[in-house]
Each structure stands twice: as structure tokens, then as C-alpha cells.
Write an enzyme that holds these catalytic residues in place. Sequence first.
Site, short mmCIF file in Angstrom:
data_model
loop_
_atom_site.label_atom_id
_atom_site.label_comp_id
_atom_site.label_asym_id
_atom_site.label_seq_id
_atom_site.Cartn_x
_atom_site.Cartn_y
_atom_site.Cartn_z
N ASP A 24 35.18 -59.18 26.22
CA ASP A 24 35.20 -57.91 25.50
C ASP A 24 35.72 -58.07 24.07
OD1 ASP A 24 34.78 -55.19 25.25
OD2 ASP A 24 36.31 -54.60 26.70
N ASP B 168 32.87 -47.87 25.41
CA ASP B 168 33.31 -47.37 26.70
C ASP B 168 32.96 -45.90 26.83
OD1 ASP B 168 34.40 -49.83 27.39
OD2 ASP B 168 36.33 -49.36 26.51
#
Length: 179
Positions: free
Chosen positions: A113, A174
Site C-alpha cells: 500500500d 479506500d
Amino acid sequence: YIQIDDGYQSTTDWLIPNPESGADMKEMCGRIREAGCEPAGYIAPFVVSKRSRLFQEHPDWLLMGEDGLPSQEHCFNREWYVLDGTNPKAVEYLRHVVRVFHDEWGIRYFKLDFTSYGALPGVHHDPHKTRVEAFRAVFEAINDEVGADSYILGCNAPFWPQLGLVDGNRATNDIFRRW
């Protein structure tokens, strides 16, 4: 797969457990396997928190600013710094981290990430390397360590520099209910 995401670790020290998680990573992976699933691991390979042991012990492994200090100039989170992919010691550290994930914890699915940080501008340990070369050096090292039996997901990544080094890419931010 069951994804063990951010929070299992102490800040961005990927191998130091967060005491609030209730178990260390090896134990969590074992419990997931007992339930009949496979664990997936999370790491943000370029992100270094100023609260981390890594930051305290190895600030010279970070991307620097023109002033010679670790750079936060382009980071959206003002607590984060960037691990320099041109620094051989930093790359060896990441090799060790993913070896533990793979060899000791049995993880074969890696969510990487905040990888766009690996291509941020700054002063690199090796001034002859480009930002893309710094980025790719880390992904190549991770691939070398986890082998062909693993799946690598790039998240928040610059698309072209990761080509050939990931099995999948998450291209969105997200998701939150309020969006």
C-alpha cells in the site's frame, strides 16, 4: 484469503506487533489457517512513521530534502517519511521483512500500500538513480524474496513503474460510508 491489514504492527515497524491487536502476526496467520482460509499480509514498503523504530535508528535510509534532512514535502500524512529505494540497506531491510512474511508466517498474498511514495521527488542515496528506478528496485527485491508462489497487489501505485512487478493493482482510494 483473509486480509490482515494495517494495525497489526507497531507504527510502520512491520515486524513489531501492535499489543492492541491481541496476537502477533504468526498467531493470527495460524488462526486464519485453522478456520480453513489463507492469510494475506499488508505492508506499505515506502512509508516510515516518525514514531517508528526504523525512523529513530536509520534516518539515513530515508528520502532526503535539499536541506539534507528526511523529507516530508510531498507526503499527505505529515507523520510519514519515505524509505529510499536507492539505499541498499533500506532495500535489504525490506527483503528481510517480506522473507519473514513469506518464510515464517506463510503469507503468499501481499498487499503493498501507499506505494506511490516510492516515486516521490527528493534527494536519493544514489543520485544517479531516477525516482522510477528507486520505486522498481523495491518491487524487484520483494519479487525476488517471495517468489513465483506469491500474489502481489500494488495499491495507490504509479501504474507504469509497477508493470511486470505486480499481479494486480488497486487503483482507487479506500472506501468510506460517508462517500
